[in-house]
Design an enzyme around this catalytic site. Structure first.
Site, PDB file in Angstrom:
ATOM      1  N   ASP A 189      -6.220  -5.448  -7.013  1.00 16.02           N
ATOM      2  CA  ASP A 189      -7.515  -4.800  -6.734  1.00 16.02           C
ATOM      3  C   ASP A 189      -7.231  -3.290  -6.771  1.00 16.02           C
ATOM      4  OD1 ASP A 189     -10.265  -4.939  -5.813  1.00 16.02           O
ATOM      5  OD2 ASP A 189      -9.568  -4.393  -3.809  1.00 16.02           O
ATOM      6  N   GLU A 227       0.854  -1.194   0.000  1.00 12.13           N
ATOM      7  CA  GLU A 227       0.000   0.000   0.000  1.00 12.13           C
ATOM      8  C   GLU A 227       0.890   1.245   0.000  1.00 12.13           C
ATOM      9  OE1 GLU A 227      -3.377   0.837  -0.225  1.00 12.13           O
ATOM     10  OE2 GLU A 227      -2.409   2.800  -0.230  1.00 12.13           O
ATOM     11  N   CYS A 277     -14.266  -2.492  -7.992  1.00 15.92           N
ATOM     12  CA  CYS A 277     -15.628  -2.285  -7.495  1.00 15.92           C
ATOM     13  C   CYS A 277     -16.316  -1.223  -8.357  1.00 15.92           C
ATOM     14  CB  CYS A 277     -15.638  -1.908  -6.014  1.00 15.92           C
ATOM     15  SG  CYS A 277     -14.740  -0.402  -5.634  1.00 15.92           S
TER      16      CYS A 277
HETATM   17  C1  LIG Z   1      -9.590  -0.538  -4.190  1.00 14.75           C
HETATM   18  S1  LIG Z   1      -8.481  -0.072  -2.956  1.00 14.75           S
HETATM   19  C2  LIG Z   1      -7.935  -1.598  -2.303  1.00 14.75           C
HETATM   20  C3  LIG Z   1      -8.899  -2.268  -1.361  1.00 14.75           C
HETATM   21  C4  LIG Z   1      -8.306  -3.478  -0.706  1.00 14.75           C
HETATM   22  N1  LIG Z   1      -7.853  -4.443  -1.685  1.00 14.75           N
HETATM   23  C5  LIG Z   1      -9.279  -4.160   0.266  1.00 14.75           C
HETATM   24  O1  LIG Z   1     -10.020  -5.024  -0.163  1.00 14.75           O
HETATM   25  O2  LIG Z   1      -9.288  -3.821   1.460  1.00 14.75           O
HETATM   26  C6  LIG Z   1      -7.095   0.458  -3.878  1.00 14.75           C
HETATM   27  C7  LIG Z   1      -5.881   0.799  -3.053  1.00 14.75           C
HETATM   28  O3  LIG Z   1      -4.791   1.030  -3.938  1.00 14.75           O
HETATM   29  C8  LIG Z   1      -3.984   2.034  -3.385  1.00 14.75           C
HETATM   30  N2  LIG Z   1      -3.156   2.612  -4.481  1.00 14.75           N
HETATM   31  C9  LIG Z   1      -3.225   3.846  -5.043  1.00 14.75           C
HETATM   32  N3  LIG Z   1      -2.285   3.972  -5.991  1.00 14.75           N
HETATM   33  C10 LIG Z   1      -1.605   2.800  -6.032  1.00 14.75           C
HETATM   34  C11 LIG Z   1      -0.492   2.330  -6.772  1.00 14.75           C
HETATM   35  N4  LIG Z   1       0.100   3.085  -7.690  1.00 14.75           N
HETATM   36  N5  LIG Z   1      -0.041   1.093  -6.513  1.00 14.75           N
HETATM   37  C12 LIG Z   1      -0.616   0.314  -5.578  1.00 14.75           C
HETATM   38  N6  LIG Z   1      -1.680   0.705  -4.853  1.00 14.75           N
HETATM   39  C13 LIG Z   1      -2.163   1.944  -5.070  1.00 14.75           C
HETATM   40  C14 LIG Z   1      -4.968   3.006  -2.790  1.00 14.75           C
HETATM   41  O4  LIG Z   1      -4.342   3.831  -1.824  1.00 14.75           O
HETATM   42  C15 LIG Z   1      -6.012   2.058  -2.202  1.00 14.75           C
HETATM   43  O5  LIG Z   1      -5.711   1.780  -0.854  1.00 14.75           O
END
Ligand SMILES: C[S@@+](CC[C@H](N)C(=O)[O-])C[C@H]1O[C@@H](n2cnc3c(N)ncnc32)[C@H](O)[C@@H]1O
EC number: 2.1.1.178
Length: 432
Positions: A164, A120, A217
């Site tokens: 995700d 994260e 989602c």
């Molecule tokens: C849809 S949410 C993930 C939800 C998580 N999988 C759960 O079920 O609890 C997407 C996440 O990706 C993070 N994110 C943003 N930019 C990103 C990047 N470049 N690489 C990886 N993660 C990133 C965001 O901060 C966020 O926490």
């Protein structure tokens, strides 16, 4: 009564939760929930998922949730880990992990001898991820913090990856009406670009023959079917079609050749709108000999014999941890899973599972870490018979300690739950 209850205490919110503990603790979770008046019924798609029927007080404040035995999670959101279905003992990468609902479910599915690393990049959200994994006792989990498209893990090092990524969240519009203002139609291009970069890195990190789950989602085809099509055409992945999960309405994908991806949440069974596509990377894992990083130099060091003795004196049974090593970093002790030591290069920044800290010549085990608790023994445990006994401890009341020494266990009807501090003849809750 929570605001979501009708006058009969029936929950109308369609709220769902799942077990966040291993099978040996399911009975404890159920007993605690029932003792606090919660009623729930099994969901058809997984035997660890439940729908809430009665919620006498917000489930988030329940003892089962406080001690990380359950996790409140949207039913569609449980599907990506369940359909990725990593095998017990496998190592999994969760590339976009916070708040950790899917990371912790993956940690359950792979079991103690399996491993999951949750990545994260956002510092605030990383703290939330770590807090959640900690509360749920996910000792086989670790965390790191990089833009997913640049994670410096070795290529080909995972058999299972969950991606995700950030998405427009159109599937959550019932709960978050502002998503359409922020990421409405025509505004999602930056997300689509990031999703493609993340997919590209995921394919590099995947071992030949490995499985990748891509989930969002959102109901936006440009972030779903278009990206799945990109993964097939540009990244050389093969689609791994999925069965329809029981209890979900599954909509037809917007591209005909993507039979076997899942669009769920469109029916009236509750749950957010989710899209899932599962892929396989061509090749055979046996053709590649993964590099081992065991023995790489790291900033911390394994506990010394004297420090292990301090753990034993504090009633912390290190044998309860899966295979791996407890390392000391400054005064803090972290459990590093054997898969982590094998996969993660020594010069990469990451964090294992916090198990406690050293204060002078004493070890203070984490109060919530059940893996370190010795078996129940009436001479060492305070055995709470009702939820109120535990609630009064959590609110700062002390109770007669079962014996002298620095610690006592806290059990609920004979099953270990947590650790109390002992001061003189009194035992009290202390999770600092
Ligand atoms: C849809 S949410 C993930 C939800 C998580 N999988 C759960 O079920 O609890 C997407 C996440 O990706 C993070 N994110 C943003 N930019 C990103 C990047 N470049 N690489 C990886 N993660 C990133 C965001 O901060 C966020 O926490």
């Amino acid at each position: 009564m929570s605001g979501n209850n009708n006058i009969h205490g029936q929950d109308e919110s369609g709220r769902t939760f799942r077990m966040a503990c291993g099978p040996a603790e399911h009975a404890l979770a159920r007993t605690l929930l029932e003792a606090q008046g919660y009623a729930f019924r099994p969901e058809p798609f997984s035997d660890i998922a439940f729908a809430l029927d009665a919620e006498p007080a917000p489930l988030g404040g329940s003892l089962a949730n406080t001690f990380g035995l359950i996790y409140i999670q949207d039913r569609s959101s449980m599907l990506p880990p369940l359909m990725l279905a990593p095998r017990p003992g496998e190592a999994v990468l969760d590339m976009c992990a916070s708040p950790g609902g899917k990371t912790s479910l993956l940690s359950l599915l792979v079991g103690p001898e399996g491993f999951v690393i949750g990545n994260e990049p956002n510092r605030t959200r990383l703290e939330t991820l770590r807090r959640n994994l900690h509360r749920m006792n996910a000792v086989n989990a670790a965390t790191c913090s990089f833009p997913g498209e640049e994670i410096p893990l070795p290529d080909g090092s995972f058999n299972c990856i969950l991606l995700d990524p950030p998405c427009s969240g159109w599937g959550t519009v019932d709960k978050n009406p502002n998503v359409m203002q922020i990421w409405g139609a025509g505004k999602t291009e930056p997300l689509e670009k990031l999703q493609r970069q993340l997919l590209k890195r995921a394919v590099e990190l995947l071992a030949p023959g490995g499985r990748l789950m891509y989930s969002t989602c959102t109901t936006n085809p440009l972030e779903n079917e278009t990206q799945a099509d990109f993964a097939l055409r540009e990244l050389g992945l093969t689609l791994d079609p999925m069965e329809h999960p029981a209890g979900f309405t599954v909509d037809t994908p917007t591209m005909r050749h993507l039979d076997g991806v899942l669009r769920v949440g469109g029916g009236n069974e509750g749950g957010q709108g989710f899209f899932l596509a599962r892929f396989v990377k061509p090749g055979r894992a046996e053709d590649v000999q993964p590099e081992s990083h065991v023995g790489d130099e790291m900033p911390g060091r394994p506990l010394s014999a004297a420090e292990r003795t301090m753990c034993a004196e504090a009633g912390a049974d290190l044998a309860g941890l899966p295979s791996g090593e407890v390392y000391r970093f400054g005064d803090n002790a972290y459990f590093l899973h054997s898969h982590a030591l094998r996969i993660i290069p020594g010069d990469m920044r990451w964090q294992g599972f916090p198990v406690g800290r050293f204060a002078g010549r004493k070890f203070k085990p984490d109060a919530r870490l059940r893996a370190l608790l010795p078996a129940y023994d009436a001479s060492r445990y305070v055995d709470a018979q009702s939820p109120d006994d535990i609630l009064s401890l959590l609110s700062g009341q002390s109770i007669a300690a079962p014996s002298r020494g620095s610690w006592a266990g806290l059990a609920f009807r004979g099953v270990p739950l947590a650790r109390l501090a002992v001061k003189g003849t009194r035992a009290l809750w202390s999770d600092r």
